[in-house]
Scaffold this active site. Structure first.
Site, PDB file in Angstrom:
ATOM      1  N   GLU A   1      -7.903 -15.918  18.151  1.00 34.53           N
ATOM      2  CA  GLU A   1      -6.620 -16.200  17.468  1.00 34.53           C
ATOM      3  C   GLU A   1      -5.726 -14.960  17.451  1.00 34.53           C
ATOM      4  O   GLU A   1      -5.067 -14.658  16.455  1.00 34.53           O
ATOM      5  CB  GLU A   1      -6.862 -16.769  16.067  1.00 34.53           C
ATOM      6  CG  GLU A   1      -7.495 -18.150  16.146  1.00 34.53           C
ATOM      7  CD  GLU A   1      -7.596 -18.870  14.835  1.00 34.53           C
ATOM      8  OE1 GLU A   1      -6.672 -18.745  14.005  1.00 34.53           O
ATOM      9  OE2 GLU A   1      -8.585 -19.575  14.646  1.00 34.53           O
TER      10      GLU A   1
ATOM     11  N   SER B   1      -6.737  -7.851  17.878  1.00 31.80           N
ATOM     12  CA  SER B   1      -6.115  -6.888  16.951  1.00 31.80           C
ATOM     13  C   SER B   1      -4.866  -6.256  17.559  1.00 31.80           C
ATOM     14  O   SER B   1      -3.851  -6.057  16.867  1.00 31.80           O
ATOM     15  CB  SER B   1      -7.117  -5.785  16.607  1.00 31.80           C
ATOM     16  OG  SER B   1      -8.201  -6.335  15.908  1.00 31.80           O
TER      17      SER B   1
HETATM   18  C1  FAD Z   1     -15.972 -16.808  19.829  1.00 29.24           C
HETATM   19  C2  FAD Z   1     -14.641 -17.201  20.394  1.00 29.24           C
HETATM   20  C3  FAD Z   1     -14.090 -18.433  20.060  1.00 29.24           C
HETATM   21  C4  FAD Z   1     -12.879 -18.820  20.634  1.00 29.24           C
HETATM   22  N1  FAD Z   1     -12.363 -20.071  20.343  1.00 29.24           N
HETATM   23  C5  FAD Z   1     -11.225 -20.479  20.960  1.00 29.24           C
HETATM   24  C6  FAD Z   1     -10.719 -21.808  20.755  1.00 29.24           C
HETATM   25  O1  FAD Z   1     -11.272 -22.601  19.996  1.00 29.24           O
HETATM   26  N2  FAD Z   1      -9.600 -22.181  21.450  1.00 29.24           N
HETATM   27  C7  FAD Z   1      -8.947 -21.345  22.300  1.00 29.24           C
HETATM   28  O2  FAD Z   1      -7.961 -21.755  22.890  1.00 29.24           O
HETATM   29  N3  FAD Z   1      -9.393 -20.067  22.510  1.00 29.24           N
HETATM   30  C8  FAD Z   1     -10.516 -19.629  21.860  1.00 29.24           C
HETATM   31  N4  FAD Z   1     -10.995 -18.346  22.079  1.00 29.24           N
HETATM   32  C9  FAD Z   1     -10.286 -17.475  23.011  1.00 29.24           C
HETATM   33  C10 FAD Z   1      -9.563 -16.343  22.342  1.00 29.24           C
HETATM   34  O3  FAD Z   1      -8.436 -16.782  21.651  1.00 29.24           O
HETATM   35  C11 FAD Z   1      -9.256 -15.275  23.410  1.00 29.24           C
HETATM   36  O4  FAD Z   1     -10.503 -14.711  23.788  1.00 29.24           O
HETATM   37  C12 FAD Z   1      -8.306 -14.203  22.922  1.00 29.24           C
HETATM   38  O5  FAD Z   1      -7.020 -14.707  22.739  1.00 29.24           O
HETATM   39  C13 FAD Z   1      -8.250 -12.997  23.877  1.00 29.24           C
HETATM   40  O6  FAD Z   1      -8.022 -13.441  25.195  1.00 29.24           O
HETATM   41  P1  FAD Z   1      -8.961 -12.897  26.387  1.00 29.24           P
HETATM   42  O7  FAD Z   1     -10.379 -13.112  25.975  1.00 29.24           O
HETATM   43  O8  FAD Z   1      -8.501 -13.545  27.627  1.00 29.24           O
HETATM   44  O9  FAD Z   1      -8.715 -11.373  26.418  1.00 29.24           O
HETATM   45  P2  FAD Z   1      -7.517 -10.619  27.213  1.00 29.24           P
HETATM   46  O10 FAD Z   1      -6.239 -11.319  27.021  1.00 29.24           O
HETATM   47  O11 FAD Z   1      -8.002 -10.342  28.592  1.00 29.24           O
HETATM   48  O12 FAD Z   1      -7.463  -9.271  26.408  1.00 29.24           O
HETATM   49  C14 FAD Z   1      -8.552  -8.356  26.426  1.00 29.24           C
HETATM   50  C15 FAD Z   1      -8.226  -7.218  25.492  1.00 29.24           C
HETATM   51  O13 FAD Z   1      -7.106  -6.510  26.023  1.00 29.24           O
HETATM   52  C16 FAD Z   1      -6.271  -6.064  24.992  1.00 29.24           C
HETATM   53  N5  FAD Z   1      -4.939  -6.644  25.197  1.00 29.24           N
HETATM   54  C17 FAD Z   1      -4.629  -7.818  25.779  1.00 29.24           C
HETATM   55  N6  FAD Z   1      -3.313  -7.992  25.849  1.00 29.24           N
HETATM   56  C18 FAD Z   1      -2.760  -6.892  25.299  1.00 29.24           C
HETATM   57  C19 FAD Z   1      -1.421  -6.458  25.065  1.00 29.24           C
HETATM   58  N7  FAD Z   1      -0.375  -7.205  25.431  1.00 29.24           N
HETATM   59  N8  FAD Z   1      -1.230  -5.274  24.458  1.00 29.24           N
HETATM   60  C20 FAD Z   1      -2.271  -4.500  24.091  1.00 29.24           C
HETATM   61  N9  FAD Z   1      -3.569  -4.855  24.282  1.00 29.24           N
HETATM   62  C21 FAD Z   1      -3.799  -6.026  24.877  1.00 29.24           C
HETATM   63  C22 FAD Z   1      -6.937  -6.488  23.677  1.00 29.24           C
HETATM   64  O14 FAD Z   1      -7.746  -5.437  23.222  1.00 29.24           O
HETATM   65  C23 FAD Z   1      -7.815  -7.640  24.097  1.00 29.24           C
HETATM   66  O15 FAD Z   1      -8.941  -7.782  23.242  1.00 29.24           O
HETATM   67  C24 FAD Z   1     -12.200 -17.943  21.493  1.00 29.24           C
HETATM   68  C25 FAD Z   1     -12.752 -16.688  21.798  1.00 29.24           C
HETATM   69  C26 FAD Z   1     -13.955 -16.316  21.260  1.00 29.24           C
HETATM   70  C27 FAD Z   1     -14.510 -14.969  21.603  1.00 29.24           C
END
Ligand code: FAD
Length: 388
Positions: free
Chosen positions: A368, A371
């Protein structure tokens, strides 16, 4: 031992105090036993029990079997906090009923609300929210899943991943590209029933604190026109509005984990002897406990303020919700880490509460909105205000 003094704070009214008291005794009787290894079965059972207990009624509006006319964020936050204190999986089961049906509560047609919301409130239908894709997590607007017009409906192709309740949900609120414009403006929301031909939700993802999570594969899945949820092309804004409500409650769940860690660590410090005294007599341990108390209270103030602002002032609370989620999840991680330290070797032993809290808290700083994304929201709001 659990601190309840915060219930007297001015953010709450008597209905919240009664809710907290009733839920506390429900948790003590219903969430006593540790859950088994089969998280699917456990989640299904938790949704049923939360429904039977009346708690899921807080996830939907009163016209469709709920308690409040519109979702009351303070109630949602208190429920998540208390459930999280007792069981991470119970909090998860509750939270997903709210998040998975929230877009229907806010933007659905009367027929859609009638079909899904009463069943969500009774625990008869399990909900899920399908936004994230392998190539678009933090960057939601980069999503590629497509819902192309086909006859009098749509044909959906693409992938969603990290979908909580994936594989056990009865329906998914799906966000897909409908082509009105590139980026955020070309996305629409749909309701997809599990078992639809062309939807494969069998690929599971195993995570640090087990709960049902899957990748959803859509291959030429047909959707009728009435599956469209709200206005076409408004899906991105609807997803963000839904997350705005529930982001504060992620902070509340983190707060619940932190409160439990503080309780466990305090009890351990008072009873564990070392070098002729209890750990609680040691100034270094006292300093750790003091920092934990500060983190818990500061998080509580931020979480309840964000909820109160939305409920009572009726204001959009993106800034305050982001502050609450960022701080509460980050500091809960620190509080739990200190609790593990106070427990020593026992703290990393499987089956001990602080060990499972250590695993439970981690994902909350990622989902969601990670950070870093919360910091973007906070800075954007701050600078917009400063430039006025
Ligand atoms: C246990 C779990 C349950 C989940 N449940 C759901 C669900 O029910 N429905 C759903 O749709 N999604 C769900 N998610 C997905 C979740 O919302 C995403 O994992 C999250 O939004 C981060 O996207 P990503 O994993 O692709 O990381 P990325 O977008 O690849 O980001 C990786 C890291 O890069 C950094 N980062 C990324 N973008 C930026 C920026 N612009 N500026 C600075 N730093 C940045 C942050 O540190 C981030 O943690 C779930 C995830 C987990 C782990």
């Amino acid at each position: 031992m659990a601190d309840k003094s915060f219930l007297d704070w001015p953010f709450f009214d008597n209905s919240h105090r009664e809710l907290a008291e009733e839920l506390e005794s429900w948790c003590e009787s219903e969430l006593k036993a540790p859950h088994g290894e089969d998280v699917d079965a456990e989640c299904r059972s938790l949704v049923k029990r939360l429904g039977a207990g009346g708690w899921l009624r807080y996830c939907v509006p009163s016209a469709y079997g709920g308690v409040h006319e519109a979702l009351d964020v303070r109630s949602l936050a208190l429920i998540r906090e208390m459930l999280a204190r007792h069981s991470g999986l119970a909090d998860f089961a509750f939270a997903m009923q709210g998040l998975g049906s929230g877009t229907i509560s806010m933007f659905g047609s009367k027929a859609q609300k009638e079909s899904y919301l009463p069943a969500v409130a009774k625990g008869e239908k399990i909900a899920a929210f399908a936004l994230t894709e392998p190539g678009s997590g933090s960057d939601v607007a980069a999503m590629e899943t497509e819902a192309a017009e086909a006859g009098d409906g749509y044909r959906v192709s693409g992938l969603k991943t990290y979908i909580s309740n994936g594989g056990i949900a009865d329906f998914y609120v799906l966000f897909a590209r409908t082509g009105e414009a590139p980026g955020a403006r070309g996305v629409s929301a749909f309701i997809v029933d599990a078992g639809s031909a062309g939807l494969d939700d069998s690929e599971r993802i195993r995570v640090i604190a087990p709960h049902p999570l899957a990748t959803l594969r859509f291959t030429d899945m047909r959707l009728p026109a009435h599956a469209l949820l709200g206005e076409r092309g408004r899906g991105f804004a609807q997803a963000m509005a839904t997350l705005d409500v529930f982001r504060t409650t992620v902070g509340a769940a983190a707060l619940g984990f932190a409160r439990r860690a503080l309780d466990e660590a305090t009890h351990r410090a008072l009873t564990r002897r070392s070098m002729g005294a209890t750990l609680a007599d040691n100034a270094i341990v006292q300093a750790m406990l003091a920092e934990m108390v500060l983190d818990v209270d500061a998080s509580a103030l931020l979480v309840y303020r964000a909820a109160w602002l939305r409920d009572v002032k009726g204001q959009r609370n993106s800034r305050e919700a982001a502050l609450a989620k960022l701080h509460a999840t980050d500091r809960a991680q620190a509080v739990i880490d200190k609790a593990v330290q106070i427990f020593g070797g026992l703290g990393v032993t499987h089956g001990v509460p602080v060990e499972s809290l250590y695993r439970e808290i981690r994902a909350l700083r990622i989902y969601e909105g990670a950070s870093e994304v919360q910091k973007i929201v906070i800075a954007r709001n701050h600078l917009a205000e400063a430039r006025r």
